[in-house]
Write a protein that holds these residues in place. Sequence first.
Motif, short mmCIF file in Angstrom:
data_model
loop_
_atom_site.label_atom_id
_atom_site.label_comp_id
_atom_site.label_asym_id
_atom_site.label_seq_id
_atom_site.Cartn_x
_atom_site.Cartn_y
_atom_site.Cartn_z
N PHE A 64 0.84 -1.20 0.00
CA PHE A 64 0.00 0.00 0.00
C PHE A 64 0.87 1.25 0.00
CE2 PHE A 64 -3.21 -3.02 0.69
CZ PHE A 64 -4.43 -2.41 0.43
N TYR A 65 0.89 1.94 -1.15
CA TYR A 65 1.64 3.18 -1.29
C TYR A 65 0.75 4.41 -1.10
CZ TYR A 65 5.46 0.33 -3.16
OH TYR A 65 6.46 -0.61 -3.32
N GLU A 66 -0.51 4.18 -0.74
CA GLU A 66 -1.43 5.23 -0.31
C GLU A 66 -2.09 4.76 0.97
OE1 GLU A 66 -3.24 7.83 -3.94
OE2 GLU A 66 -4.18 5.91 -3.60
N THR A 116 -0.23 -10.77 -4.63
CA THR A 116 0.10 -9.40 -4.23
C THR A 116 -1.11 -8.49 -4.39
OG1 THR A 116 2.42 -9.65 -4.92
CG2 THR A 116 1.58 -7.40 -4.71
N VAL A 117 -1.40 -7.74 -3.35
CA VAL A 117 -2.43 -6.70 -3.40
C VAL A 117 -1.70 -5.36 -3.48
CG1 VAL A 117 -4.26 -5.53 -2.11
CG2 VAL A 117 -4.14 -8.03 -2.14
N LEU A 118 -2.06 -4.53 -4.46
CA LEU A 118 -1.34 -3.28 -4.69
C LEU A 118 -2.27 -2.09 -4.70
CD1 LEU A 118 1.30 -1.77 -5.55
CD2 LEU A 118 0.60 -2.18 -7.93
N ARG A 119 -1.96 -1.10 -3.84
CA ARG A 119 -2.57 0.23 -3.96
C ARG A 119 -1.46 1.21 -4.30
NH1 ARG A 119 -6.95 3.14 -0.17
NH2 ARG A 119 -8.19 1.64 -1.37
N HIS A 120 -1.72 2.03 -5.32
CA HIS A 120 -0.68 2.90 -5.86
C HIS A 120 -1.31 4.21 -6.33
CE1 HIS A 120 2.81 4.11 -8.29
NE2 HIS A 120 3.49 3.14 -7.70
N PRO A 121 -0.61 5.34 -6.21
CA PRO A 121 -1.22 6.62 -6.57
C PRO A 121 -1.31 6.89 -8.07
CG PRO A 121 1.03 6.96 -5.79
CD PRO A 121 0.69 5.51 -5.55
N ILE A 122 -0.72 6.05 -8.91
CA ILE A 122 -0.67 6.32 -10.34
C ILE A 122 -1.66 5.43 -11.09
CG2 ILE A 122 0.78 6.29 -12.41
CD1 ILE A 122 3.17 6.86 -10.61
N GLY A 124 -3.16 3.08 -13.70
CA GLY A 124 -2.55 2.06 -14.53
C GLY A 124 -1.43 1.28 -13.88
N SER A 125 -1.11 1.61 -12.63
CA SER A 125 0.01 0.96 -11.96
C SER A 125 -0.24 -0.53 -11.75
CB SER A 125 0.31 1.64 -10.62
OG SER A 125 -0.87 1.70 -9.83
N ALA A 126 -1.46 -0.90 -11.40
CA ALA A 126 -1.75 -2.32 -11.17
C ALA A 126 -1.65 -3.11 -12.47
CB ALA A 126 -3.14 -2.48 -10.56
N ASN A 139 -5.71 -5.32 -7.84
CA ASN A 139 -5.72 -3.86 -7.79
C ASN A 139 -6.56 -3.37 -6.62
OD1 ASN A 139 -5.79 -1.12 -8.27
ND2 ASN A 139 -6.75 -1.26 -10.29
N ALA A 140 -5.91 -2.72 -5.66
CA ALA A 140 -6.61 -2.16 -4.49
C ALA A 140 -6.80 -0.66 -4.63
CB ALA A 140 -5.84 -2.49 -3.22
N GLY A 141 -6.74 -0.16 -5.86
CA GLY A 141 -6.91 1.26 -6.13
C GLY A 141 -5.67 1.84 -6.78
N ASP A 142 -5.85 2.41 -7.99
CA ASP A 142 -4.72 3.03 -8.68
C ASP A 142 -5.07 4.49 -8.99
OD1 ASP A 142 -6.65 2.28 -10.56
OD2 ASP A 142 -5.19 1.92 -12.15
N GLY A 143 -4.63 5.38 -8.10
CA GLY A 143 -4.91 6.80 -8.28
C GLY A 143 -6.39 7.08 -8.41
#
Length: 337
Positions: A64-66, A116-122, A124-126, A139-143
């Motif tokens: 989680f980057y957010e 892997t679960v990924l949250r990212h501010p950009i 299309g990142s997932a 995808n746990a939210g991409d921007g």
Amino acid sequence: MDPSLENTLTSDPSTWVGSSLVSVRQITPSGLRLMFDVSQEMKTIVRLVGGDERLKHKILANVFYEASTRTSCSFQSAMLRLGGRVVCIDQLNSSVKKGETLGDTIRCLENYADVTVLRHPIIGSAAEASTYAEKPVLNAGDGTGEHPTQALLDCFTIQDEFSGRGGGIEGKTVVLLGDLKHGRTVHSLAKLLARSEIPGVKLRYCSPESLKMPEDVKAEVDKYGLPQEEFSDLREAIAGADVLYVTRIQKERFASEDEYAAVEGSFVVDSELMNEAPKGMIVMHPLPRVGEIKEEVDKDERAAYFRQMENGMFVRMALLALVLGRRCEPQGYKLSK
């Protein structure tokens, strides 16, 4: 997103095994029905015995980057309730601070985890991460892009709330309220409802002028023939509605304090509004809230947002079981127990 990922997840559980979920575009109507069924099974299991061991020795990397409370914790709880384990990574304790690329981070984590679960501010990142991955990326939210697991739990919540009244999502009018420009939850929900082929669904959008639903989202919804209307008056928007889906004005997405202040508090759901709302209309919110739903509404039986939050765990349990190939119940366990 890689076009090959579109329309890949069906009612056949084998189509989910080893798959990433980066967009609602991957979910077919039959795949959504499968998700409803498995999520309901997970809800029953948790109610009866708390969980099971079908994901024992499996490991989830929660990246989680957010900031997140509900999505992060519900994924962790989902994995733990199915007997798996979790490692947590954020921007402060990862090598991204040293300049590591997203691709290298994903490749690294795959050595230790099964999903892997990924949250990212950009945006299309997932989807980008999934191109590097050999194991599922969720995808746990991409921007301001998408939040597909939120859309799944939102649809499941609507289905669950109205199934007790002898119905479901069919024929429901759903009002999306608030920051529709930046709200990835409403972007994904609108797209998933459009793609679901559930008859009779209608969408209404209500927002400040500067925060309207993006044209590309409306265009995608329109491709599937789902009726859409726009409103500036909340009371007009909820007339005859079945679902009011409230979103906060996302301060962190604005370029300046002045821009945020101009729209802050534009719409507020309170007891007065609920007194005028349809008697059967439920209120949903992806949370957190920052004043757009008054706490006095919490006592109203139509307030579904905390039930919605719990449903997130059931849906994510279902998703983890499906992508890790553990859809079937462990031998000897019966849901009727």
